[in-house]
Design a protein around this motif. Structure first.
Motif, PDB file in Angstrom:
ATOM      1  N   LEU A 174      23.279  85.964   4.932  1.00 20.71           N
ATOM      2  CA  LEU A 174      23.079  84.633   4.373  1.00 20.71           C
ATOM      3  C   LEU A 174      23.926  84.393   3.132  1.00 20.71           C
ATOM      4  O   LEU A 174      24.329  83.261   2.854  1.00 20.71           O
ATOM      5  CB  LEU A 174      21.602  84.423   4.049  1.00 20.71           C
ATOM      6  CG  LEU A 174      20.644  84.552   5.237  1.00 20.71           C
ATOM      7  CD1 LEU A 174      19.221  84.244   4.808  1.00 20.71           C
ATOM      8  CD2 LEU A 174      21.069  83.660   6.396  1.00 20.71           C
ATOM      9  N   GLU A 175      24.231  85.434   2.390  1.00 20.95           N
ATOM     10  CA  GLU A 175      25.046  85.271   1.176  1.00 20.95           C
ATOM     11  C   GLU A 175      26.440  84.758   1.521  1.00 20.95           C
ATOM     12  O   GLU A 175      26.949  83.817   0.902  1.00 20.95           O
ATOM     13  CB  GLU A 175      25.146  86.596   0.421  1.00 20.95           C
ATOM     14  CG  GLU A 175      25.964  86.503  -0.860  1.00 20.95           C
ATOM     15  CD  GLU A 175      26.032  87.821  -1.601  1.00 20.95           C
ATOM     16  OE1 GLU A 175      26.784  87.898  -2.592  1.00 20.95           O
ATOM     17  OE2 GLU A 175      25.350  88.784  -1.198  1.00 20.95           O
ATOM     18  N   THR A 176      27.061  85.366   2.528  1.00 22.49           N
ATOM     19  CA  THR A 176      28.393  84.917   2.929  1.00 22.49           C
ATOM     20  C   THR A 176      28.339  83.522   3.511  1.00 22.49           C
ATOM     21  O   THR A 176      29.212  82.679   3.248  1.00 22.49           O
ATOM     22  CB  THR A 176      29.002  85.892   3.953  1.00 22.49           C
ATOM     23  OG1 THR A 176      29.070  87.201   3.368  1.00 22.49           O
ATOM     24  CG2 THR A 176      30.403  85.461   4.347  1.00 22.49           C
ATOM     25  N   LEU A 177      27.302  83.243   4.276  1.00 16.56           N
ATOM     26  CA  LEU A 177      27.193  81.907   4.851  1.00 16.56           C
ATOM     27  C   LEU A 177      27.048  80.849   3.756  1.00 16.56           C
ATOM     28  O   LEU A 177      27.673  79.792   3.817  1.00 16.56           O
ATOM     29  CB  LEU A 177      26.010  81.839   5.812  1.00 16.56           C
ATOM     30  CG  LEU A 177      25.999  80.548   6.629  1.00 16.56           C
ATOM     31  CD1 LEU A 177      25.807  80.822   8.092  1.00 16.56           C
ATOM     32  CD2 LEU A 177      24.947  79.581   6.130  1.00 16.56           C
ATOM     33  N   ARG A 178      26.244  81.144   2.736  1.00 19.01           N
ATOM     34  CA  ARG A 178      26.101  80.191   1.625  1.00 19.01           C
ATOM     35  C   ARG A 178      27.449  79.935   0.954  1.00 19.01           C
ATOM     36  O   ARG A 178      27.772  78.797   0.590  1.00 19.01           O
ATOM     37  CB  ARG A 178      25.118  80.737   0.589  1.00 19.01           C
ATOM     38  CG  ARG A 178      23.671  80.678   0.989  1.00 19.01           C
ATOM     39  CD  ARG A 178      22.758  80.985  -0.191  1.00 19.01           C
ATOM     40  NE  ARG A 178      21.397  81.234   0.267  1.00 19.01           N
ATOM     41  CZ  ARG A 178      20.894  82.439   0.489  1.00 19.01           C
ATOM     42  NH1 ARG A 178      21.648  83.523   0.297  1.00 19.01           N
ATOM     43  NH2 ARG A 178      19.662  82.577   0.920  1.00 19.01           N
ATOM     44  N   SER A 179      28.227  80.988   0.788  1.00 18.03           N
ATOM     45  CA  SER A 179      29.531  80.842   0.145  1.00 18.03           C
ATOM     46  C   SER A 179      30.452  79.930   0.950  1.00 18.03           C
ATOM     47  O   SER A 179      31.135  79.064   0.388  1.00 18.03           O
ATOM     48  CB  SER A 179      30.177  82.219  -0.027  1.00 18.03           C
ATOM     49  OG  SER A 179      31.488  82.106  -0.538  1.00 18.03           O
ATOM     50  N   VAL A 180      30.466  80.108   2.264  1.00 20.60           N
ATOM     51  CA  VAL A 180      31.304  79.264   3.108  1.00 20.60           C
ATOM     52  C   VAL A 180      30.792  77.828   3.083  1.00 20.60           C
ATOM     53  O   VAL A 180      31.580  76.874   3.002  1.00 20.60           O
ATOM     54  CB  VAL A 180      31.347  79.815   4.549  1.00 20.60           C
ATOM     55  CG1 VAL A 180      32.012  78.822   5.491  1.00 20.60           C
ATOM     56  CG2 VAL A 180      32.089  81.155   4.571  1.00 20.60           C
ATOM     57  N   ARG A 181      29.480  77.655   3.136  1.00 24.87           N
ATOM     58  CA  ARG A 181      28.911  76.309   3.085  1.00 24.87           C
ATOM     59  C   ARG A 181      29.304  75.589   1.787  1.00 24.87           C
ATOM     60  O   ARG A 181      29.644  74.404   1.794  1.00 24.87           O
ATOM     61  CB  ARG A 181      27.384  76.391   3.220  1.00 24.87           C
ATOM     62  CG  ARG A 181      26.618  75.127   2.859  1.00 24.87           C
ATOM     63  CD  ARG A 181      27.075  73.923   3.660  1.00 24.87           C
ATOM     64  NE  ARG A 181      26.656  73.995   5.041  1.00 24.87           N
ATOM     65  CZ  ARG A 181      27.198  73.268   6.014  1.00 24.87           C
ATOM     66  NH1 ARG A 181      28.192  72.435   5.752  1.00 24.87           N
ATOM     67  NH2 ARG A 181      26.776  73.373   7.256  1.00 24.87           N
ATOM     68  N   GLN A 213      18.231  77.159   5.762  1.00 21.78           N
ATOM     69  CA  GLN A 213      18.196  76.898   4.326  1.00 21.78           C
ATOM     70  C   GLN A 213      19.469  77.371   3.633  1.00 21.78           C
ATOM     71  O   GLN A 213      19.888  76.795   2.624  1.00 21.78           O
ATOM     72  CB  GLN A 213      16.968  77.573   3.711  1.00 21.78           C
ATOM     73  CG  GLN A 213      15.651  76.947   4.140  1.00 21.78           C
ATOM     74  CD  GLN A 213      14.455  77.834   3.893  1.00 21.78           C
ATOM     75  OE1 GLN A 213      14.577  78.909   3.291  1.00 21.78           O
ATOM     76  NE2 GLN A 213      13.292  77.404   4.363  1.00 21.78           N
ATOM     77  N   ALA A 214      20.099  78.398   4.189  1.00 20.02           N
ATOM     78  CA  ALA A 214      21.352  78.895   3.624  1.00 20.02           C
ATOM     79  C   ALA A 214      22.546  78.023   3.990  1.00 20.02           C
ATOM     80  O   ALA A 214      23.636  78.211   3.449  1.00 20.02           O
ATOM     81  CB  ALA A 214      21.603  80.324   4.096  1.00 20.02           C
TER      82      ALA A 214
END
Length: 245
Positions: free
Chosen positions: A188-195, A220-221
């Motif tokens: 989820l951390e990487t996904l949040r960064s891309v988002r 949510q991420a």
């Protein structure tokens, strides 16, 4: 499948069979052993997965092509016939737009419009090739997707795709290979960064979904959808009708 995030079922094809992906170690993949469909036949698996998820999209990784061999044209044709109307997201190791266009030509006018070429950051040969692949003035480029591939915290990215969000298309996949097939949970951390870097894009996660409990946090991420295989075959995600009830 749920109000939390939608699922896109995944099939890895190797030598004409569906195999189980684990950590992206393609040489070690073996024919799928599935509690969901009990078959490794691509058409059978595609029908069962799409029915189970009520899916309109199916993601296919052609491992023969990804490892330098020819694309599995016969299997791809069979899949499009077995699940009519499906949007087939295809990663076949495209190095550039010409490679994707050549495959579409071979698939023919009836099949090609149903195929979304997926360009993996591990496969794109250059930044110039990336820009051409996602040229929105071109019909094929306008529907293409980018897979941002990484393993063990490091991008797989000879073209520098991760550092060029201005060239990203509308649909971006965040592919964390070390979590594929491991039940390690989504990245989820990487996904949040891309988002955060692509707030208007459709962002799709890949790798690590274990069951329904992971879907709300994924949403949510910032995930609009998630690519899933192992959790489906291991019966960790309920059928779409039951999940929606």
């Amino acid at each position: 499948m749920t109000a939390d995030t939608s699922l896109i079922p995944v099939m890895d094809l190797l030598g004409g069979q569906v195999v189980r992906g684990v950590r992206g170690d393609r040489q070690a993949y073996r024919p799928i052993e599935s509690a969901l469909c009990r078959s490794s036949d691509p058409a059978t698996v595609a029908q069962v997965l799409c029915t189970h998820c009520a899916a309109t999209r199916l993601y296919v990784a052609d491992l023969d092509a990804l490892m330098g061999g020819p694309a599995q044209f016969g299997v791809l044709h069979t899949l499009l016939e077995a699940v009519p109307g499906i949007e087939l997201w295809l990663d076949a190791g495209f190095a550039d737009a010409a490679a994707a266009a050549a495959l579409m030509t071979r698939l023919g006018n009836m099949s090609a419009p149903h195929v979304v070429p997926v360009y993996g950051s591990e496969s794109l040969r250059s930044r110039e090739a990336m820009a051409q692949a996602f040229d929105r003035s071109d019909e094929l480029g306008a529907r293409a997707a980018l897979s941002l591939d990484r393993r063990d915290g490091r991008p797989l990215d000879p073209a520098g795709c991760w550092e060029a969000p201005e060239l990203w298309p509308q649909r971006v996949i965040v592919m964390t290979l070390e979590r594929v097939g491991t039940g390690a949970g989504p990245d989820l951390e990487t996904l949040r960064s891309v988002r955060q870097r692509a707030p208007a894009a459709t962002v799709i996660g890949a790798g690590g979904i274990r069951g329904p409990e992971d879907l709300a946090p994924a949403r949510q991420a910032g995930a609009d959808a998630w690519l899933v295989a192992s959790a489906l075959h291991d019966l960790q995600l309920p059928p779409a009708a039951r999940a929606a009830s």
